[in-house]
Design a protein around this motif. Structure first.
Motif, PDB file in Angstrom:
ATOM      1  N   PHE A  14      -6.216   3.379   3.857  1.00 12.68           N
ATOM      2  CA  PHE A  14      -6.284   1.920   3.871  1.00 12.68           C
ATOM      3  C   PHE A  14      -5.036   1.320   4.520  1.00 12.68           C
ATOM      4  CE2 PHE A  14      -6.637  -2.188   1.241  1.00 12.68           C
ATOM      5  CZ  PHE A  14      -7.455  -2.768   2.199  1.00 12.68           C
ATOM      6  N   HIS A  15      -3.863   1.941   4.290  1.00  9.66           N
ATOM      7  CA  HIS A  15      -2.629   1.380   4.855  1.00  9.66           C
ATOM      8  C   HIS A  15      -2.584   1.532   6.374  1.00  9.66           C
ATOM      9  CE1 HIS A  15      -0.350   5.003   6.022  1.00  9.66           C
ATOM     10  NE2 HIS A  15       0.665   4.228   6.330  1.00  9.66           N
ATOM     11  N   LEU A  47       0.819  -1.212   0.000  1.00 12.36           N
ATOM     12  CA  LEU A  47       0.000   0.000   0.000  1.00 12.36           C
ATOM     13  C   LEU A  47       0.855   1.265   0.000  1.00 12.36           C
ATOM     14  CD1 LEU A  47      -2.769  -1.152   2.499  1.00 12.36           C
ATOM     15  CD2 LEU A  47      -3.056  -0.711   0.058  1.00 12.36           C
ATOM     16  N   PHE A  67      -5.407   5.043  -0.523  1.00 14.13           N
ATOM     17  CA  PHE A  67      -4.364   4.100  -0.121  1.00 14.13           C
ATOM     18  C   PHE A  67      -3.765   4.480   1.235  1.00 14.13           C
ATOM     19  CE2 PHE A  67      -3.819   3.276  -4.855  1.00 14.13           C
ATOM     20  CZ  PHE A  67      -4.422   2.031  -4.797  1.00 14.13           C
ATOM     21  N   LEU A  94       2.129   1.733  -3.485  1.00 15.04           N
ATOM     22  CA  LEU A  94       1.057   2.228  -4.354  1.00 15.04           C
ATOM     23  C   LEU A  94       0.840   3.728  -4.166  1.00 15.04           C
ATOM     24  CD1 LEU A  94      -1.598  -0.641  -4.097  1.00 15.04           C
ATOM     25  CD2 LEU A  94      -0.293   0.026  -6.124  1.00 15.04           C
ATOM     26  N   MET A  95       0.942   4.200  -2.922  1.00 13.92           N
ATOM     27  CA  MET A  95       0.796   5.636  -2.655  1.00 13.92           C
ATOM     28  C   MET A  95       1.846   6.456  -3.385  1.00 13.92           C
ATOM     29  SD  MET A  95      -0.093   6.260   1.338  1.00 13.92           S
ATOM     30  CE  MET A  95       0.828   4.928   2.053  1.00 13.92           C
ATOM     31  N   LEU A 147      -6.655   8.987  -5.027  1.00 13.72           N
ATOM     32  CA  LEU A 147      -6.243   7.605  -4.797  1.00 13.72           C
ATOM     33  C   LEU A 147      -5.176   7.524  -3.710  1.00 13.72           C
ATOM     34  CD1 LEU A 147      -6.123   6.017  -8.372  1.00 13.72           C
ATOM     35  CD2 LEU A 147      -7.667   5.450  -6.486  1.00 13.72           C
TER      36      LEU A 147
END
Length: 404
Positions: free
Chosen positions: A314-315, A295, A311, A298-299, A307
């Motif tokens: 979410f992380h 994650l 992320f 992805l960030m 987004l």
């Protein structure tokens, strides 16, 4: 552990986190308003961690020798004074001094709180395991962070340093409340002369370091947590700067609420998993670390800021799981007599990583974009994954292949 002790622990966690959270959402903005550059903010944060390294072990020994209750109460009084100092600060040296005062207070609490909870559960034959109670406490604490952060942001909108003054008064009240809240009637202080006290202190100190050095699973655990904090701690400094630039200062509170809710979900998930008799902290920590690594990477991919928000929030779910899982694993590896000292030694080792990360982050922020720093953090997290296999192997051997 009796219901009373468990309720008292939850109440402590809620009040403690609420008052400390008052300054969380606007901390970096408060320092920027005081004229601090990113590199100076890194120095201030590093001073906190260096002070913790200096104070942790002596204060941990105080908890083991003179009682965890005394150590916790002293720590709260010191933290209250540190927040008052922050409220009146206006320069680099004053901010740094405030951090060092708070670090001293946190050092008195760190280790002693975990030791008090673990030994209280054992003394009262509690039906819930330490990991379950601790994760439930973290769950309530994250909810308190939501409320504390929200109120702190409102207070800061009136006067930016105001959250520090309110926190000072609140922590002072909690310190007084802990005379009744923290029950340690089972603890018997061994009354010794000055010479015997010193010898006992040295004995505890040597026992703690001997265990840390000779127990292989603790060494692997320290490497993992040190690298993890090196990678993730700087993000606590960076996220508000990034989102303020992308969405404005009004977004900070909303994102803070999302982060706090994610941390709550992480703690709730762990409390459910640890109730199972065959739960393995090492396996769960590996899964948490892998998910967090992905994650964070992805960030850092320079994608849509929306987004990045998704992320980022979410992380925080796996990050919310980390504290309870690591504490549950650690408490199984250390004896009661030096439990607070071992907690302090662990804090010293791991916070060295956090301090290095904070300091490097302050330097990098003036030279590279924040998302590039996050990519570096993700790579560091991936580098910890092989050590989990070594940790699992050494833990099984040390515990006679008992699942931990």
């Amino acid at each position: 552990m009796s219901d009373k002790h468990e309720r008292n622990f939850f109440l402590f966690k809620v009040l403690d986190r609420f008052f400390f959270a008052l300054s969380f959402p606007t901390y970096v903005l408060f320092l920027k308003d005081g004229g601090m550059k990113p590199s100076e903010i890194g120095i201030i944060n590093t001073m906190f961690l260096l002070a913790v390294v200096l104070f942790e072990i002596p204060t941990g020994i105080v908890g083991d020798r003179f009682g965890r209750k005394r150590s916790i109460i002293i720590g709260l009084f010191v933290c209250s004074f540190g927040h008052l100092w922050y409220f009146s600060s206006h320069s680099l040296w004053m901010y740094s001094t405030a951090e060092m005062i708070i670090a001293l207070g946190v050092s008195f609490i760190s280790g002693s709180l975990q030791a008090w909870l673990h030994d209280s559960i054992a003394h009262h034959n509690g039906k819930n395991k330490f990991g379950v109670v601790w994760s439930n406490g973290e769950k309530f604490a994250h909810l308190a962070s939501v409320v504390g952060g929200f109120i702190g942001a409102l207070l800061a909108s009136i006067y930016l340093p105001l959250p520090w003054l309110v926190a000072c008064l609140g922590i002072l009240g909690l310190a007084i409340l802990c005379f009744w809240l923290v029950d340690e009637s089972y603890f018997v202080h061994e009354k010794l002369g000055w010479k015997e006290n010193w010898q006992k202190t040295i004995q505890i100190f040597k026992a703690g370091f001997s265990l840390s050095w000779n127990k292989k699973e603790l060494r692997y655990f320290y490497i993992i947590t040190c690298l993890t904090l090196f990678a993730l701690q700087p993000m606590n400094q960076q996220w508000s700067l990034y989102f303020e630039k992308e969405f404005g200062i009004g977004s900070i509170l909303l994102i803070w609420l999302g982060v706090s809710f994610s941390l709550f979900l992480g703690s709730h998930t762990v409390s459910c998993l640890l109730k199972k008799d065959n739960s393995s902290e090492v396996t769960l920590l590996f899964i948490v670390q892998l998910l967090t690594s992905v994650l964070v990477l992805l960030m850092a991919q320079q994608i849509s800021p929306l987004l990045v928000v998704f992320f980022f929030c979410f992380h925080e779910i796996p990050r919310g799981s980390w504290s309870s899982l690591s504490e549950s694993y650690l408490q199984k590896q250390i004896p009661s007599a030096i439990r607070a000292t071992m907690g302090s030694i662990t804090s010293v080792v791991t916070r060295l990583g956090a301090g290095a990360g904070w300091f490097l982050s302050g330097l990098l922020l003036e030279r590279v974009p924040i998302l590039n720093c996050w990519f570096f953090s993700g790579i560091c997290l991936l580098l910890t994954l092989p050590f989990f296999f070594l940790l699992r192997k050494s833990t099984r051997v040390s515990n006679g292949y008992v699942q931990v």
